[in-house]
Write a protein that holds these residues in place. Structure first.
Motif, short mmCIF file in Angstrom:
data_model
loop_
_atom_site.label_atom_id
_atom_site.label_comp_id
_atom_site.label_asym_id
_atom_site.label_seq_id
_atom_site.Cartn_x
_atom_site.Cartn_y
_atom_site.Cartn_z
N ILE A 1 0.84 -1.21 0.00
CA ILE A 1 0.00 0.00 0.00
C ILE A 1 0.87 1.25 0.00
O ILE A 1 0.61 2.22 -0.73
N PHE A 2 1.95 1.22 0.79
CA PHE A 2 2.81 2.40 0.89
C PHE A 2 3.60 2.63 -0.40
O PHE A 2 3.69 3.77 -0.90
N THR A 3 4.16 1.57 -0.97
CA THR A 3 5.01 1.75 -2.15
C THR A 3 4.20 2.00 -3.42
O THR A 3 4.63 2.75 -4.30
N GLU A 4 3.02 1.40 -3.50
CA GLU A 4 2.23 1.52 -4.73
C GLU A 4 1.23 2.67 -4.69
O GLU A 4 0.97 3.31 -5.72
N LEU A 5 0.66 2.93 -3.51
CA LEU A 5 -0.36 3.97 -3.41
C LEU A 5 0.13 5.20 -2.67
O LEU A 5 -0.57 6.20 -2.61
#
Length: 353
Positions: free
Chosen positions: A143-147
């Protein structure tokens, strides 16, 4: 006194993912100039004559006491330097869909509770991992790296405990409540932290001498059921770490609403507000009968010329009590009401269970 055998299934591995200040975080991500500043998702009260209600606020704004369902006017008074953003619900829905795509990489046993939270049953999972904590960390990383958004996670053997765990270390937290620690953890938990216990129920429990989990654990289940009905028995089970509700991946989203058509058009604001209060009370009664809570309040108005308007408000917390529903509905009414035009239909709906 009858003794009920307490059968507890501790074999499941449940994760609750809760996004951190979801709407506000999306706005900060999309507009880096907002970072580090108090951001409130609501129409600016200076532009609306003081009308409007807070949908959510980032953590900077929360330091000033701003929270969801608060009037935008009050939020402004608490923090005049706050940046008010009207919000883009369709965009938030799309980001939520992307979030669910990440969940489904690990399991299809996903139950979305709102745009910003979901339960996952990873007892059996797509990556054959034995550790639910490992999967939760991987999801948070994705979630952190992609969004470019942060989330908090709770891990335990049932949904009730996983939900509580996800609240413990927000933002960016991850908390595990293993079976062997559940009873001691719940014993120290204040009753208002038990999900489903609102302010009125907490007050009622306090009059019974119950302020924390250990006192529920030691109470007679018959006594709790006598005082609180079915909810008393459910509370007793939860305080003893028992909550057998499964993750429901095919969960059908429902709504509870009440409408009324008026043969004689409504013109006076006092009459209109009174009718909205009555509808809110009816919706609250229906929600409580069905043991449902929702975080989205919708108001519907049909004018004399048959123009029909709907307006919605998404809250951080789910509600089922008449006061909270009416407060939100009245604020939505203030934003939607047209002067001198008669009203032939009013409706109040709660959804987002």
């Amino acid at each position: 006194m009858l003794v009920f055998p307490l059968i507890n299934d501790t074999s499941r591995k449940i994760i609750h993912i809760d996004m951190d200040a979801f709407f506000a975080s999306i706005e900060e991500r999309d507009n880096p100039e907002l970072k580090g500043k108090p951001v409130v998702i609501a129409r600016n009260p200076l532009e609306t004559g003081g009308r409007g209600v807070v949908s959510t606020a980032n953590y900077e704004a929360r330091k000033y006491g701003i929270h969801s369902a608060m009037s935008a006017k009050e939020a402004y008074e608490l923090c005049p330097q706050a940046i008010f953003v009207s919000g883009n619900y369709a965009h938030y829905q799309e980001v939520s869909r992307q979030m669910h795509d990440i969940f489904h990489r690990y399991t299809d046993e996903v139950e979305g509770m709102a745009l910003d939270e979901a339960y996952l049953d990873v007892t059996v999972n797509k990556i054959n991992a034995t550790s639910a904590v490992k999967i939760a960390k991987m999801i948070q990383h994705d979630i952190f790296t992609e969004l470019q958004l942060t989330s908090s996670a709770g891990v335990s053997y049932n949904k009730f405990l996983a939900k509580i765990a996800s609240d413990i270390e927000k933002p960016r937290g991850l908390t595990l409540i293993p079976p062997e620690d559940a009873l001691s953890f719940l014993a120290d938990l204040p009753v208002e932290k038990f999900h489903g216990v609102g302010a009125k129920t907490a007050e009622k429990l306090e009059t019974l001498g119950i302020t924390k989990g250990s006192e529920i654990q030691n109470a007679s289940p018959q006594f709790l059921a006598e005082k609180l009905g079915v909810f008393g028995w459910q509370l007793y089970l939860k305080a003893n770490g028992i909550h057998q509700s499964p993750v429901k991946p095919n969960r059908i989203r429902k709504s509870v609403g009440k409408e009324k058509t008026y043969g004689k058009l409504l013109y006076l604001e006092v009459d209109i507000k009174a009718e909205v209060s009555k509808l809110s009370q009816r919706v609250a009664t229906s929600l409580q009968d069905k043991k449902l809570k929702g975080h989205i309040i919708v108001i519907k108005i049909r004018y004399a010329d048959f123009t029909t308007l709907t307006k919605r408000l998404s809250l951080d917390d789910k509600v089922d009590d008449a006061d909270a529903i009416d407060q939100c509905a009245q604020k939505l009414l203030d934003e939607t009401l047209r002067d001198t035009v008669g009203i032939r239909l009013l409706g109040v709906t709660v959804t987002g269970f």
